[in-house]
Design a protein around this motif. Structure first.
Motif, PDB file in Angstrom:
ATOM      1  N   LEU A   1     -41.192  10.392 -21.320  1.00 14.38           N
ATOM      2  CA  LEU A   1     -41.577  10.324 -22.958  1.00 14.38           C
ATOM      3  C   LEU A   1     -41.780   9.206 -22.960  1.00 14.38           C
ATOM      4  N   THR A   2     -41.566   7.915 -22.566  1.00 14.62           N
ATOM      5  CA  THR A   2     -41.370   7.097 -22.594  1.00 14.62           C
ATOM      6  C   THR A   2     -43.085   6.466 -22.229  1.00 14.62           C
TER       7      THR A   2
ATOM      8  N   GLU B   1     -38.406  14.767 -26.727  1.00 12.09           N
ATOM      9  CA  GLU B   1     -37.345  14.214 -27.723  1.00 12.09           C
ATOM     10  C   GLU B   1     -35.881  14.597 -28.021  1.00 12.09           C
ATOM     11  N   ALA B   2     -36.138  15.884 -28.385  1.00 17.04           N
ATOM     12  CA  ALA B   2     -35.010  17.263 -28.287  1.00 17.04           C
ATOM     13  C   ALA B   2     -34.545  16.911 -27.475  1.00 17.04           C
ATOM     14  N   SER B   3     -34.814  17.030 -26.070  1.00 19.45           N
ATOM     15  CA  SER B   3     -34.522  16.823 -24.998  1.00 19.45           C
ATOM     16  C   SER B   3     -33.666  15.737 -24.685  1.00 19.45           C
ATOM     17  N   ALA B   4     -33.732  14.913 -25.059  1.00 16.66           N
ATOM     18  CA  ALA B   4     -33.084  13.120 -24.705  1.00 16.66           C
ATOM     19  C   ALA B   4     -32.019  13.324 -26.475  1.00 16.66           C
ATOM     20  N   ALA B   5     -32.709  14.539 -26.463  1.00 15.03           N
ATOM     21  CA  ALA B   5     -30.831  14.593 -28.305  1.00 15.03           C
ATOM     22  C   ALA B   5     -31.389  13.584 -28.969  1.00 15.03           C
ATOM     23  N   PHE B   6     -32.906  13.107 -28.711  1.00 12.22           N
ATOM     24  CA  PHE B   6     -33.105  12.608 -30.019  1.00 12.22           C
ATOM     25  C   PHE B   6     -33.438  12.779 -32.026  1.00 12.22           C
ATOM     26  N   ASP B   7     -32.753  11.969 -33.072  1.00 11.89           N
ATOM     27  CA  ASP B   7     -33.023  12.756 -34.366  1.00 11.89           C
ATOM     28  C   ASP B   7     -34.569  12.416 -34.734  1.00 11.89           C
ATOM     29  N   GLN B   8     -34.974  12.389 -35.311  1.00 13.14           N
ATOM     30  CA  GLN B   8     -36.349  11.994 -35.749  1.00 13.14           C
ATOM     31  C   GLN B   8     -36.519  10.491 -35.661  1.00 13.14           C
ATOM     32  N   PRO B   9     -35.326   9.987 -36.899  1.00 13.40           N
ATOM     33  CA  PRO B   9     -35.049   7.902 -37.131  1.00 13.40           C
ATOM     34  C   PRO B   9     -35.250   8.251 -35.821  1.00 13.40           C
ATOM     35  N   THR B  10     -34.692   8.407 -34.647  1.00 12.11           N
ATOM     36  CA  THR B  10     -34.565   7.715 -32.746  1.00 12.11           C
ATOM     37  C   THR B  10     -35.186   7.595 -32.161  1.00 12.11           C
ATOM     38  N   GLY B  11     -36.806   9.264 -32.403  1.00 11.16           N
ATOM     39  CA  GLY B  11     -37.041   9.313 -31.668  1.00 11.16           C
ATOM     40  C   GLY B  11     -38.603   7.943 -32.236  1.00 11.16           C
TER      41      GLY B  11
ATOM     42  N   LYS C   1     -37.512   5.097 -34.060  1.00 11.06           N
ATOM     43  CA  LYS C   1     -37.762   3.750 -33.440  1.00 11.06           C
ATOM     44  C   LYS C   1     -37.939   3.608 -31.417  1.00 11.06           C
ATOM     45  N   ALA C   2     -37.840   5.267 -31.204  1.00  9.81           N
ATOM     46  CA  ALA C   2     -37.610   4.804 -29.955  1.00  9.81           C
ATOM     47  C   ALA C   2     -39.468   3.876 -29.584  1.00  9.81           C
ATOM     48  N   TYR C   3     -40.048   5.220 -30.418  1.00  7.63           N
ATOM     49  CA  TYR C   3     -41.739   4.637 -30.441  1.00  7.63           C
ATOM     50  C   TYR C   3     -42.530   3.357 -30.251  1.00  7.63           C
ATOM     51  N   GLN C   4     -41.425   3.213 -31.829  1.00  7.25           N
ATOM     52  CA  GLN C   4     -42.237   1.688 -32.736  1.00  7.25           C
ATOM     53  C   GLN C   4     -41.523   0.690 -31.672  1.00  7.25           C
ATOM     54  N   ALA C   5     -40.462   0.813 -30.656  1.00  4.12           N
ATOM     55  CA  ALA C   5     -40.264  -0.226 -29.585  1.00  4.12           C
ATOM     56  C   ALA C   5     -41.453  -0.257 -28.581  1.00  4.12           C
ATOM     57  N   VAL C   6     -41.351   0.694 -28.348  1.00  6.38           N
ATOM     58  CA  VAL C   6     -42.608   0.990 -27.045  1.00  6.38           C
ATOM     59  C   VAL C   6     -43.670   0.157 -27.238  1.00  6.38           C
ATOM     60  N   LEU C   7     -44.642   0.975 -28.619  1.00  7.63           N
ATOM     61  CA  LEU C   7     -45.384   0.456 -29.295  1.00  7.63           C
ATOM     62  C   LEU C   7     -46.053  -1.346 -29.525  1.00  7.63           C
ATOM     63  N   ALA C   8     -44.293  -1.985 -29.574  1.00 11.86           N
ATOM     64  CA  ALA C   8     -44.395  -3.045 -29.574  1.00 11.86           C
ATOM     65  C   ALA C   8     -44.643  -3.342 -28.824  1.00 11.86           C
ATOM     66  N   ASP C   9     -44.099  -3.371 -27.257  1.00  8.36           N
ATOM     67  CA  ASP C   9     -44.265  -3.805 -25.970  1.00  8.36           C
ATOM     68  C   ASP C   9     -45.900  -3.720 -25.366  1.00  8.36           C
ATOM     69  N   VAL C  10     -46.132  -2.740 -26.087  1.00 14.90           N
ATOM     70  CA  VAL C  10     -47.872  -2.225 -25.100  1.00 14.90           C
ATOM     71  C   VAL C  10     -48.519  -3.222 -26.491  1.00 14.90           C
ATOM     72  N   ARG C  11     -48.581  -3.323 -26.999  1.00 14.20           N
ATOM     73  CA  ARG C  11     -49.346  -4.853 -27.651  1.00 14.20           C
ATOM     74  C   ARG C  11     -49.114  -6.158 -27.519  1.00 14.20           C
ATOM     75  N   LYS C  12     -47.514  -6.321 -27.010  1.00 14.25           N
ATOM     76  CA  LYS C  12     -47.818  -7.576 -25.965  1.00 14.25           C
ATOM     77  C   LYS C  12     -48.459  -7.317 -24.372  1.00 14.25           C
ATOM     78  N   THR C  13     -48.753  -6.403 -24.437  1.00 14.62           N
ATOM     79  CA  THR C  13     -49.725  -6.527 -23.575  1.00 14.62           C
ATOM     80  C   THR C  13     -51.466  -6.938 -23.919  1.00 14.62           C
ATOM     81  N   ASN C  14     -51.559  -6.524 -24.620  1.00 19.96           N
ATOM     82  CA  ASN C  14     -53.064  -6.611 -25.576  1.00 19.96           C
ATOM     83  C   ASN C  14     -53.641  -5.681 -24.355  1.00 19.96           C
ATOM     84  N   PRO C  15     -53.594  -4.674 -25.374  1.00 18.58           N
ATOM     85  CA  PRO C  15     -54.369  -3.324 -24.058  1.00 18.58           C
ATOM     86  C   PRO C  15     -56.135  -3.750 -24.364  1.00 18.58           C
ATOM     87  N   ASP C  16     -57.317  -3.111 -23.118  1.00 13.63           N
ATOM     88  CA  ASP C  16     -58.385  -3.405 -23.241  1.00 13.63           C
ATOM     89  C   ASP C  16     -59.052  -2.382 -23.158  1.00 13.63           C
TER      90      ASP C  16
END
Length: 149
Positions: free
Chosen positions: A51-52, A84-94, A96-111
């Motif tokens: 999922l990550t 997300e359901a398998s990981a027991a994430f509700d919609q807000p948790t999913g 929030k997790a996506y936004q955290a990964v998005l922020a990390d990916v932004r830091k890498t400045n993808p080509d």
């Protein structure tokens, strides 16, 4: 980092295609849930790692403004919801997790250039989804109603 995550995601999706189809036809077994307070909660299950990777791919798609085929987007969205359901994430948790990964990916400045390693990672993932959506049988057309006289 994005390339490694995307490669792992491609391999996991390719391997899970067959098992997901098989699971869809297998009735669920009766299971008992046991809570183990001494369990290592830091050890994430493989599904969360996948999922990550999916989040990282979606983040690259968002950052690079890559247009996806609607059928591929729908398949990705379905897998995301399932994972997300398998990981027991509700919609807000999913989200929030996506936004955290998005922020990390932004830091890498993808080509975002066509043919770059980051784009190749996205292309590899979407190719797996394209093959899955192409292999999926089309829904049967509803029979036409015959007017009665």
């Amino acid at each position: 980092m994005i390339r490694t995550t995307a490669a792992a995601l491609v391999l996991a999706l390719a391997a899970s295609t067959t098992s997901m189809a098989q699971e869809a036809t297998t009735p669920p077994a009766d299971t008992q849930v046991t809570v183990d307070p001494s369990a290592n909660v830091r050890a994430l299950p493989k599904a969360v790692d996948i999922l990550t990777g999916l989040y990282a791919t979606l983040a690259t798609v968002e950052i690079c403004e890559i247009a996806l085929d609607p059928a591929i987007q729908a398949a990705i969205d379905a897998d995301r919801a399932s994972m997300e359901a398998s990981a027991a994430f509700d919609q807000p948790t999913g989200e929030k997790a996506y936004q955290a990964v998005l922020a990390d990916v932004r830091k890498t400045n993808p080509d975002c250039a066509e043919g770059s390693a980051d784009r190749q990672g996205v292309d590899a993932v979407t190719a797996v989804y394209a093959s899955r959506t192409a292999a999926a049988p089309a829904p049967a057309a509803a029979p036409e109603a015959t007017p009665q006289q």
